[in-house]
Design an enzyme around this catalytic site. Structure first.
Site, short mmCIF file in Angstrom:
data_model
loop_
_atom_site.label_atom_id
_atom_site.label_comp_id
_atom_site.label_asym_id
_atom_site.label_seq_id
_atom_site.Cartn_x
_atom_site.Cartn_y
_atom_site.Cartn_z
N ASP A 127 0.82 -1.21 0.00
CA ASP A 127 0.00 0.00 0.00
C ASP A 127 0.86 1.27 0.00
O ASP A 127 2.10 1.21 -0.01
CB ASP A 127 -0.93 -0.07 1.23
N ASP A 184 -10.24 3.29 -3.73
CA ASP A 184 -10.92 2.09 -3.22
C ASP A 184 -12.33 1.93 -3.76
O ASP A 184 -13.10 2.88 -3.82
CB ASP A 184 -11.00 2.15 -1.69
C1 GAL Z 1 -6.20 1.18 1.15
C2 GAL Z 1 -6.25 0.15 0.04
C3 GAL Z 1 -7.35 -0.85 0.41
C4 GAL Z 1 -7.02 -1.49 1.73
C5 GAL Z 1 -6.80 -0.43 2.80
C6 GAL Z 1 -6.28 -1.03 4.10
O1 GAL Z 1 -5.19 2.10 0.86
O2 GAL Z 1 -6.52 0.77 -1.17
O3 GAL Z 1 -7.50 -1.80 -0.62
O4 GAL Z 1 -5.86 -2.28 1.58
O5 GAL Z 1 -5.88 0.55 2.38
O6 GAL Z 1 -6.08 -0.07 5.09
#
Ligand code: GAL
Length: 374
Positions: A127, A184
């Site tokens: 991430d 997301d």
């Molecule tokens: C976001 C990511 C999500 C999930 C989340 C977890 O940045 O895009 O898919 O992994 O973090 O905190």
């Protein structure tokens, strides 16, 4: 490691967010088999954010599994998943903390890659939160790419920088096997159609074997429940989401609670004919055949000479969709007609010349495999 086809699996985040545990992961691994997902090609069981303790081990500096959520440690979870003939995925972040504020891998890339290898991990989602201002995204993704390639285990590298910094232009050189191309997903019609619209037409051309554009985990079957559950979608909308993901040859990572799928959800996500379109070895991007605003038709050239044709209708009434075969290179003079088989119903249509019209349900789609016949 060479990843020929879009990865397929399941990830905890969409439904469970931080509510993850050893037991739930084992039950989900069981469900991969009992629900026929493994047989349909789904392979990875991925634990997303919130799996570790809030701080690293003070002596070794290593990431440590939260003993309350994972009392048997991560290796034991990995062993269980492997015994089922599945692969095990985990999560970290290129910044100092993960998005949910657990320790990130910044400046610990090599140690963490070794730790993931010791856990028996086969997949790492990486991430993009809490990056120090001086550290740019391409550099940090390069670092983990190198660390993973040196860790002594094949670990699929799933980059997740949400499509920022023109990710498509440098991520293949960082060693990633797939890369999130958008923010997301939420479980509603607008969210998944916006995601698809942002990638179709232009961005999918950079997606190819060994480094796939990842439009995010599916919400098919969530019906508004769980961590990213919002208003939810109808079954027709879920069919459309799945068809859009298949045409794009984007990874198929399920996000619903796979222990409790309805029959309709199972039918959608295990549809072999659609999965074949997604996994087509050529992974060519879809191209536009017809554009009527809320109604669009796309085709995708397949390795055996067939095409997939997707008719979309994002309006709120049943409407006709159109396909002009000329756009696929099938000229009238060629003598070829196009024979289409509906991939959801199996219905075969009469071979057509030059163009065809299909009635498409509201917020829905029709998807066909098309053969050229004389
Ligand atoms: C976001 C990511 C999500 C999930 C989340 C977890 O940045 O895009 O898919 O992994 O973090 O905190």
């Amino acid at each position: 490691m060479y990843v020929k086809q879009p990865p397929m699996g399941w990830n905890t985040w969409n439904t469970f967010g931080p509510e993850i545990s050893d037991r739930m992961i084992r039950e989900s691994a069981d469900a991969m088999i009992d629900q026929g997902l493994r047989d349909a090609g789904y392979e990875y069981v991925v634990i997303d954010d919130c799996w570790s303790k809030r701080e690293r081990d003070p002596e070794t500096g290593k990431l440590v599994a939260d003993p309350e959520k994972f009392p048997n440690g991560m290796k034991s979870v990995a062993d269980y998943i492997h015994e089922k003939g599945l692969k095990f995925g985990m999560y970290s972040c290129c910044g100092v903390r993960t998005c949910a504020n657990y320790p990130g891998s910044f400046d610990h890339e090599f140690l963490d890659a070794e730790t993931f290898a010791e856990f028996g991990c086969d997949f790492l989602k990486y991430d993009n939160c809490f990056r120090p201002a001086s550290a740019n995204s391409p550099l940090l993704y390069q670092r983990m790419g190198t660390a993973l390639s040196m860790c002594g285990r094949d670990i699929l590298y799933s980059a997740c920088n949400w499509g920022s910094d023109d990710v498509w232009s440098w991520i293949r050189s960082a060693g990633a096997h797939m890369y999130r191309s958008t923010g997301d997903i939420l479980d509603n019609f607008k969210s998944f159609t916006d995601i698809a619209a942002s990638q179709y037409d232009k961005k999918l051309a950079a997606s190819a074997p060994n480094c796939f554009n990842d439009m995010d985990m599916l919400t098919v079957g969530m019906f508004g429940n769980g961590n990213v559950g919002t208003s939810g979608c109808t079954e027709e909308e879920y069919r459309t989401q799945f068809a859009l993901w298949c045409m794009a040859s984007t990874p198929l990572m399920l996000g619903c609670d796979i222990r409790k799928m309805t029959k309709e959800t199972k039918d959608i996500v295990t549809n072999r004919a659609l999965i074949e379109i997604n996994q087509d070895p050529d992974c060519r991007p879809p191209f536009l055949l017809n554009n009527q605003g809320e109604r669009k038709t796309y085709a995708k050239r397949l390795a055996n000479g067939d095409f997939a044709i997707l008719f979309l209708n994002f309006s709120d009434k049943e409407r006709n969709g159109y396909a002009y075969f000329e756009e696929m290179g099938v000229t009238a003079a060629s003598g070829y007609r196009v024979q289409m088989t509906d991939l959801f119903t199996g219905e075969e249509r009469e071979p057509a010349r030059e163009f065809t019209t299909v009635s498409v349900p509201e917020h829905g789609c029709r998807i066909y495999r098309a053969k050229l016949v004389r």
